[in-house]
Write a protein that holds these residues in place. Structure first.
Motif, PDB file in Angstrom:
ATOM      1  N   LYS A 159       3.825   0.323   2.495  1.00 17.03           N
ATOM      2  CA  LYS A 159       5.245   0.351   2.141  1.00 17.03           C
ATOM      3  C   LYS A 159       5.784   1.756   1.914  1.00 17.03           C
ATOM      4  CE  LYS A 159       5.622  -4.329   0.332  1.00 17.03           C
ATOM      5  NZ  LYS A 159       6.217  -5.211  -0.695  1.00 17.03           N
ATOM      6  N   LEU A 160       4.916   2.656   1.464  1.00 14.78           N
ATOM      7  CA  LEU A 160       5.357   4.022   1.177  1.00 14.78           C
ATOM      8  C   LEU A 160       4.290   4.994   1.647  1.00 14.78           C
ATOM      9  CD1 LEU A 160       6.472   3.230  -2.452  1.00 14.78           C
ATOM     10  CD2 LEU A 160       8.076   4.051  -0.709  1.00 14.78           C
ATOM     11  N   VAL A 161       4.704   6.176   2.020  1.00 10.36           N
ATOM     12  CA  VAL A 161       3.754   7.210   2.434  1.00 10.36           C
ATOM     13  C   VAL A 161       4.087   8.516   1.733  1.00 10.36           C
ATOM     14  CG1 VAL A 161       3.124   6.223   4.666  1.00 10.36           C
ATOM     15  CG2 VAL A 161       5.154   7.672   4.498  1.00 10.36           C
ATOM     16  N   GLY A 162       3.042   9.213   1.298  1.00  6.47           N
ATOM     17  CA  GLY A 162       3.201  10.534   0.712  1.00  6.47           C
ATOM     18  C   GLY A 162       3.016  11.566   1.792  1.00  6.47           C
ATOM     19  N   ASP A 205       8.543  14.211  -1.614  1.00  6.57           N
ATOM     20  CA  ASP A 205       7.727  13.946  -0.423  1.00  6.57           C
ATOM     21  C   ASP A 205       7.067  12.574  -0.483  1.00  6.57           C
ATOM     22  OD1 ASP A 205       8.357  16.266   0.850  1.00  6.57           O
ATOM     23  OD2 ASP A 205       6.583  17.372   0.216  1.00  6.57           O
ATOM     24  N   LEU A 206       7.826  11.571  -0.918  1.00  9.80           N
ATOM     25  CA  LEU A 206       7.399  10.168  -0.845  1.00  9.80           C
ATOM     26  C   LEU A 206       8.512   9.429  -0.137  1.00  9.80           C
ATOM     27  CD1 LEU A 206       5.224   8.042  -1.850  1.00  9.80           C
ATOM     28  CD2 LEU A 206       6.858   7.522  -3.668  1.00  9.80           C
ATOM     29  N   ALA A 207       8.151   8.688   0.914  1.00  6.48           N
ATOM     30  CA  ALA A 207       9.185   8.047   1.729  1.00  6.48           C
ATOM     31  C   ALA A 207       8.790   6.622   2.071  1.00  6.48           C
ATOM     32  CB  ALA A 207       9.406   8.846   3.015  1.00  6.48           C
ATOM     33  N   PRO A 208       9.776   5.748   2.262  1.00  7.46           N
ATOM     34  CA  PRO A 208       9.476   4.404   2.768  1.00  7.46           C
ATOM     35  C   PRO A 208       8.817   4.526   4.134  1.00  7.46           C
ATOM     36  CG  PRO A 208      11.755   4.560   1.987  1.00  7.46           C
ATOM     37  CD  PRO A 208      11.226   5.950   2.032  1.00  7.46           C
ATOM     38  N   PHE A 209       7.805   3.708   4.376  1.00  2.32           N
ATOM     39  CA  PHE A 209       7.112   3.782   5.668  1.00  2.32           C
ATOM     40  C   PHE A 209       7.911   3.024   6.710  1.00  2.32           C
ATOM     41  CE2 PHE A 209       4.100   2.067   8.814  1.00  2.32           C
ATOM     42  CZ  PHE A 209       3.622   3.268   9.326  1.00  2.32           C
ATOM     43  N   ASP A 210       8.069   3.647   7.855  1.00  2.00           N
ATOM     44  CA  ASP A 210       8.772   3.041   8.974  1.00  2.00           C
ATOM     45  C   ASP A 210       7.858   3.090  10.197  1.00  2.00           C
ATOM     46  OD1 ASP A 210      10.561   3.397  11.537  1.00  2.00           O
ATOM     47  OD2 ASP A 210      11.835   2.412  10.048  1.00  2.00           O
ATOM     48  N   ALA A 211       7.536   1.915  10.749  1.00  2.00           N
ATOM     49  CA  ALA A 211       6.565   1.835  11.836  1.00  2.00           C
ATOM     50  C   ALA A 211       7.018   2.619  13.069  1.00  2.00           C
ATOM     51  CB  ALA A 211       6.317   0.366  12.198  1.00  2.00           C
ATOM     52  N   GLU A 212       8.278   2.487  13.447  1.00  2.00           N
ATOM     53  CA  GLU A 212       8.759   3.171  14.641  1.00  2.00           C
ATOM     54  C   GLU A 212       8.777   4.680  14.450  1.00  2.00           C
ATOM     55  OE1 GLU A 212      12.076   1.754  16.760  1.00  2.00           O
ATOM     56  OE2 GLU A 212      11.726  -0.358  16.304  1.00  2.00           O
ATOM     57  N   ILE A 270       0.846  -1.198   0.000  1.00  2.00           N
ATOM     58  CA  ILE A 270       0.000   0.000   0.000  1.00  2.00           C
ATOM     59  C   ILE A 270       0.879   1.245   0.000  1.00  2.00           C
ATOM     60  CG2 ILE A 270      -1.757   1.307   1.264  1.00  2.00           C
ATOM     61  CD1 ILE A 270      -2.772  -1.334   0.196  1.00  2.00           C
ATOM     62  N   VAL A 271       0.460   2.237  -0.789  1.00  2.00           N
ATOM     63  CA  VAL A 271       1.047   3.573  -0.722  1.00  2.00           C
ATOM     64  C   VAL A 271      -0.041   4.504  -0.206  1.00  2.00           C
ATOM     65  CG1 VAL A 271       2.174   5.450  -1.964  1.00  2.00           C
ATOM     66  CG2 VAL A 271       2.508   3.077  -2.725  1.00  2.00           C
ATOM     67  N   LEU A 272       0.191   5.116   0.936  1.00  2.00           N
ATOM     68  CA  LEU A 272      -0.767   6.062   1.507  1.00  2.00           C
ATOM     69  C   LEU A 272      -0.312   7.475   1.188  1.00  2.00           C
ATOM     70  CD1 LEU A 272      -1.730   4.718   5.049  1.00  2.00           C
ATOM     71  CD2 LEU A 272      -3.232   4.999   3.082  1.00  2.00           C
ATOM     72  N   THR A 273      -1.108   8.179   0.395  1.00  2.00           N
ATOM     73  CA  THR A 273      -0.781   9.560   0.065  1.00  2.00           C
ATOM     74  C   THR A 273      -1.487  10.517   1.020  1.00  2.00           C
ATOM     75  OG1 THR A 273      -2.619   9.712  -1.516  1.00  2.00           O
ATOM     76  CG2 THR A 273      -0.477   8.982  -2.363  1.00  2.00           C
ATOM     77  N   LYS A 274      -1.004  11.740   1.051  1.00  2.00           N
ATOM     78  CA  LYS A 274      -1.594  12.815   1.860  1.00  2.00           C
ATOM     79  C   LYS A 274      -1.601  12.470   3.350  1.00  2.00           C
ATOM     80  CE  LYS A 274      -4.532  13.749  -2.143  1.00  2.00           C
ATOM     81  NZ  LYS A 274      -5.889  13.907  -2.673  1.00  2.00           N
TER      82      LYS A 274
END
Length: 390
Positions: free
Chosen positions: A365-368, A375-382, A339-343
């Protein structure tokens, strides 16, 4: 003069278009590879300097004046390519965009641990806030029950203790054990193939362009496939994104068969030995069965040439339950792998991360994080949990 058979004429025109596209892609790939070598100092001229160009001293664009790659170099014209920001530095903005005072979820969590007596009314307000943040009824109940039990058993008396427990339980919900890496590496003779799907308005095509920038920042050779042939100017938009970082785009005429464009994109990627082919697809209305069937066709046609290694679903983080409805349908059609979550900024309801992961069984996996090109980055839970507790 005898009339030309329209079928033969169409074949000739199509062959010419594909030939010109192939030439353009080859030149673009060669140019970007040369620029990358130049940027790393592998191309050297007299005296050991970079041949015809170099790196902007302020970390800006890279220029080349190699006449073999740039016909305009001899007249003083140069090509400028942007240098994307490294992915690891983008995570710093995650904290800034999701800082406590900007995010409703953050404010509610911080109110719980800010001190004072936690009575039934406090817990009720906290539970209502979690549901309002799109965390979902199930995860909300689970989190509140665990927090109440731990606060009671461990005799929590101050805010720091509460913060520690809250961080641990939130992190468990977001699940840092999920594999969030992208399948973006070549396997044998085939490039990685990433399909990007989603409905109009989620920022899908923009996400493809930004993802190309992420890969270029990691010194990957990338090719874009503009298989969104139904939306006006979608191919132009994608081509613009690619041209800014020297990434070529395979495109067809407006209204062309999306599966054909996707296939030609992967074919070009195989021939040019790129690392990854990113395929943009039409913004499907998830309620239209015919369109969803066509998306499945695109995937099947691509796999006649090379396996699809990743299917990323782009979801607008501000849409809440609508995003979950979309996710369910897409999962059934193309086997979504990430999943890529934007905004996902101050206006988003961050709880959607937990809910969409549980709904699909696949990770974000990625967030906008904003409107900027990087302004797109790999998602990191911590990083995410620490950001909303900041």
């Amino acid at each position: 003069m005898a009339a030309v058979d329209p079928v033969i004429l169409g074949i000739i025109i199509g062959a010419v278009v594909l030939l010109l596209t192939g030439i353009g892609i080859g030149v673009a790939v060669s140019r970007r590879r040369a620029l990358e070598r130049q940027r790393r100092g592998e191309l050297s001229g007299p005296g050991g300097g970079a041949a015809g160009g170099g790196r902007d001293g302020d970390g800006g664009a890279v220029a080349t004046a190699d006449p073999d790659l740039d016909p305009g170099a001899g007249s003083g014209q140069v090509d400028l390519l942007e240098r994307p920001e490294a992915p690891r530095t983008r995570l710093r903005r995650l904290r800034e965009r999701l800082a406590g005072h900007n995010n409703a979820l953050s404010r509610g969590l911080l109110n719980l641990i800010s001190g004072g007596t936690i009575d039934e009314e406090t817990w009720d307000d906290f539970e209502a806030m979690l549901i309002a943040s799109d965390l979902g009824v199930g995860p909300t109940t689970e989190l509140v029950d665990r927090l109440r039990t731990r606060f009671k058993v461990e005799g929590i008396t101050d805010g720091e203790q509460a913060r520690r427990i809250l961080r641990e339980e939130l992190l468990a919900l977001v699940d840092p054990t999920l594999d969030r890496g992208l399948a973006d590496r070549r396997t044998g003779e085939d490039p990685a193939v990433i399909m990007v799907v989603g409905v109009n308005g989620t920022g899908k095509t923009t996400t493809v362009g930004k993802l190309a920038r992420v890969m270029v920042a990691e010194d990957r050779d990338v090719l874009l496939g503009a298989a969104d042939t139904f939306r006006a100017a979608a191919a132009d938009q994608l081509e613009t994104w690619g041209s800014r970082v020297g990434v070529p785009t395979v495109r067809g005429a407006e209204g062309a068969d999306p599966a054909s464009v996707a296939y030609e994109s992967v074919k070009a990627g195989v021939e040019l030995e790129v690392d990854c082919v990113l395929v943009d697809t039409a913004g499907r209305l998830h309620t239209k069965t015919g369109l969803m069937d066509e998306l499945g066709k695109v995937k099947r046609v691509i796999e006649k040439k090379a396996p699809v290694t990743e299917v990323l679903l782009v979801i607008d983080a501000t849409t809440g339950q609508n995003g979950l409805i979309q996710a369910r349908i897409f999962r059934e059609v193309v086997n979504v792998t990430g999943i890529v979550l934007t905004k996902l900024d101050g206006s988003a309801k961050g709880g959607i991360i937990v809910q969409v992961q549980r709904e699909l069984g696949v990770p974000v996996k990625l967030v906008g994080l904003g409107e900027g090109p990087d302004d797109l980055a790999p998602f990191d839970a911590e990083e995410f949990v620490d950001a909303i507790l900041a």
